[in-house]
Write a protein that holds these residues in place. Structure first.
Motif, short mmCIF file in Angstrom:
data_model
loop_
_atom_site.label_atom_id
_atom_site.label_comp_id
_atom_site.label_asym_id
_atom_site.label_seq_id
_atom_site.Cartn_x
_atom_site.Cartn_y
_atom_site.Cartn_z
N UNK A 1 0.83 -1.20 0.00
CA UNK A 1 0.00 0.00 0.00
C UNK A 1 0.86 1.25 0.00
N UNK A 2 1.89 1.28 0.85
CA UNK A 2 2.78 2.44 0.88
C UNK A 2 3.50 2.61 -0.46
N UNK A 3 3.91 1.50 -1.07
CA UNK A 3 4.57 1.57 -2.37
C UNK A 3 3.61 2.12 -3.43
N UNK A 4 2.34 1.72 -3.33
CA UNK A 4 1.35 2.24 -4.27
C UNK A 4 1.16 3.74 -4.08
N UNK A 5 1.18 4.20 -2.83
CA UNK A 5 1.11 5.64 -2.58
C UNK A 5 2.32 6.35 -3.17
N UNK A 6 3.49 5.71 -3.11
CA UNK A 6 4.68 6.29 -3.71
C UNK A 6 4.52 6.41 -5.22
N UNK A 7 3.86 5.44 -5.84
CA UNK A 7 3.59 5.51 -7.28
C UNK A 7 2.68 6.68 -7.59
N UNK A 8 1.66 6.89 -6.75
CA UNK A 8 0.76 8.03 -6.94
C UNK A 8 1.54 9.34 -6.77
N UNK A 9 2.42 9.37 -5.76
CA UNK A 9 3.24 10.57 -5.56
C UNK A 9 4.17 10.84 -6.72
N UNK A 10 4.75 9.78 -7.26
CA UNK A 10 5.65 9.93 -8.42
C UNK A 10 4.87 10.47 -9.62
N UNK A 11 3.68 9.92 -9.84
CA UNK A 11 2.84 10.43 -10.93
C UNK A 11 2.47 11.89 -10.68
N UNK A 12 2.17 12.20 -9.42
CA UNK A 12 1.85 13.58 -9.06
C UNK A 12 3.02 14.52 -9.32
N UNK A 13 4.23 14.04 -9.07
CA UNK A 13 5.41 14.86 -9.35
C UNK A 13 5.44 15.26 -10.83
N UNK A 14 5.22 14.30 -11.71
CA UNK A 14 5.27 14.61 -13.14
C UNK A 14 4.14 15.54 -13.56
N UNK A 15 2.97 15.36 -12.95
CA UNK A 15 1.85 16.26 -13.27
C UNK A 15 2.18 17.69 -12.84
N UNK A 16 2.71 17.84 -11.63
CA UNK A 16 3.07 19.17 -11.12
C UNK A 16 4.17 19.80 -11.96
N UNK A 17 5.18 19.00 -12.29
CA UNK A 17 6.31 19.51 -13.07
C UNK A 17 5.88 19.93 -14.47
N UNK A 18 4.87 19.26 -15.03
CA UNK A 18 4.47 19.52 -16.41
C UNK A 18 3.46 20.65 -16.55
N UNK A 19 2.92 21.14 -15.46
CA UNK A 19 1.91 22.20 -15.58
C UNK A 19 2.53 23.44 -16.21
N UNK A 20 1.73 24.20 -16.97
CA UNK A 20 2.26 25.41 -17.60
C UNK A 20 2.95 26.31 -16.59
N UNK A 21 4.12 26.82 -16.94
CA UNK A 21 4.95 27.55 -15.98
C UNK A 21 4.40 28.92 -15.63
N UNK A 22 3.68 29.56 -16.55
CA UNK A 22 3.15 30.92 -16.36
C UNK A 22 4.26 31.86 -15.90
N UNK A 23 5.44 31.67 -16.47
CA UNK A 23 6.56 32.57 -16.22
C UNK A 23 7.48 32.16 -15.10
N UNK A 24 7.15 31.11 -14.34
CA UNK A 24 8.01 30.66 -13.24
C UNK A 24 9.14 29.80 -13.81
N UNK A 25 10.40 30.22 -13.65
CA UNK A 25 11.52 29.43 -14.19
C UNK A 25 11.62 28.07 -13.49
N UNK A 26 11.99 27.02 -14.22
CA UNK A 26 12.17 25.70 -13.60
C UNK A 26 13.12 25.73 -12.41
N UNK A 27 14.17 26.56 -12.49
CA UNK A 27 15.14 26.60 -11.39
C UNK A 27 14.50 27.16 -10.12
N UNK A 28 13.55 28.07 -10.25
CA UNK A 28 12.87 28.62 -9.07
C UNK A 28 11.93 27.58 -8.46
N UNK A 29 11.20 26.87 -9.31
CA UNK A 29 10.32 25.82 -8.80
C UNK A 29 11.13 24.75 -8.08
#
Length: 334
Positions: A158-186
């Motif tokens: 179950x914890x590993x499955x939550x880690x998979x959800x978190x990993x997927x969430x990381x990619x979703x957050x990283x891929x959202x339109x930047x709206x001017x925020x530089x990747x280095x700042x994020x």
């Protein structure tokens, strides 16, 4: 033509991110063998990376400090979900199931992203995407090894499955339109927030924070304890996160999550070159299968494909999807 160039550039950044993320295991293994707990190493690693990136973030944000406030929820998500939350549940799973099992489950994140779009849009992915997903995950299982299928502890899974959800969430957050925020700042603010959160949780005793300031033996050389941490903080974390976020903005969460599977392949190669750990034929075949899966997913040219998670910024005015996007040693995850 410009879209093709952007995707090619995104793939280069994505491969570099996977390559540098993968250095963490080989360089932090001496610390683990000397008494450091994984949670302590990751907490310090993220903190070092955040501090290193702050000056670059300040320079990049000149004249657009307002983007930090505009992207506050994205930054919070990166720190609390993409860095701290995923690490916490991953380490919780390691207390109950083998590392290989936890890794195999966590890196099912690309399938979660494909399935999420399928479920929410009721539009099935094209056959080439489904085939690429199966080939890539099959290759991942070969790289990690057959021992990954032997765990039976339900809470650990179950914890590993939550880690998979978190990993997927990381990619979703990283891929959202930047709206001017530089990747280095994020990356800078997210890593500092994640390090602080991990440290506070560690102080409660939920995860062990154990460290040792004695010298460590790294690649047959005795070095101060901070040497591997500085290397991993700069290369395996700071550079890796900035590259990964930039690649995710260009490729989108789905494709970048598949490119991220290369981290496991590179980690095995580093363990072979630097630590002398055997690299088997099955692992080589698995690495080739992951590359084939990435190629299949990338070959999907469907222009009216369902929007992937993170492709649209809900807080921004409605715009066409095409305009909205600006586009491990086995113990460690991002």
């Amino acid at each position: 033509m410009s879209g093709q160039f952007s995707q090619t550039r995104g793939l280069v950044f994505g491969v570099l991110a996977s390559l540098t993320f993968a250095t963490s295991g080989a360089f932090l293994k001496p610390l683990l063998e000397s008494g450091w707990s994984p949670a302590a190493a990751v907490t310090v690693r993220a903190g070092v990376a955040g501090v290193v990136l702050i000056p670059f973030a300040v320079v990049a944000l000149r004249g657009r400090w307002g983007t930090v406030w505009t992207a506050r929820w994205r930054i919070l998500g990166m720190g609390l979900v993409g860095v701290a939350g995923t690490q916490l549940v991953y380490f919780a799973s390691l207390q109950r199931i083998p590392v290989s099992t936890a890794l195999l489950i966590e890196y099912l994140a690309p399938l979660l992203l494909v399935g999420f779009v399928w479920a929410t849009t009721r539009r099935a992915p094209r056959l080439v995407v489904l085939l690429g997903s199966l080939v890539a995950v099959g290759g991942l299982a070969l790289v990690i090894g057959p021992g990954a299928l032997g765990a039976v502890d339900g809470l650990g899974l179950f914890f590993a499955a939550l880690a998979a959800v978190g990993c997927a969430g990381y990619y979703v957050i990283a891929a959202r339109p930047s709206r001017g925020l530089p990747p280095v700042a994020l990356a800078a603010v997210g890593l500092l927030l994640g390090s602080l959160s991990l440290g506070l949780v560690g102080l409660t005793g939920l995860v062990p924070l154990e460290a040792d300031t004695d010298s460590v033996v790294m690649f047959s050389l005795e070095v101060p304890w901070w040497v591997p941490l500085v290397f991993v903080g700069i290369i395996g974390t700071a550079f890796a996160y900035v590259s990964s976020i930039a690649a995710s903005e260009m490729l989108g969460s789905r494709l970048m999550s598949f490119v991220g599977l290369l981290e496991v392949v590179f980690a095995s190669v580093f363990a072979w070159i630097l630590l002398g750990e055997a690299l088997t034929v099955l692992q080589l075949v698995g690495g080739a299968a992951i590359l084939a899966g990435i190629a299949l997913v990338r070959s999907d040219k469907q222009t009216d494909a369902p929007l992937e998670p993170g492709a649209v910024d809900d807080s921004a005015p409605d715009v066409p999807a095409t305009a909205a996007r600006s586009r491990p040693d086995p113990t460690f995850t991002r």
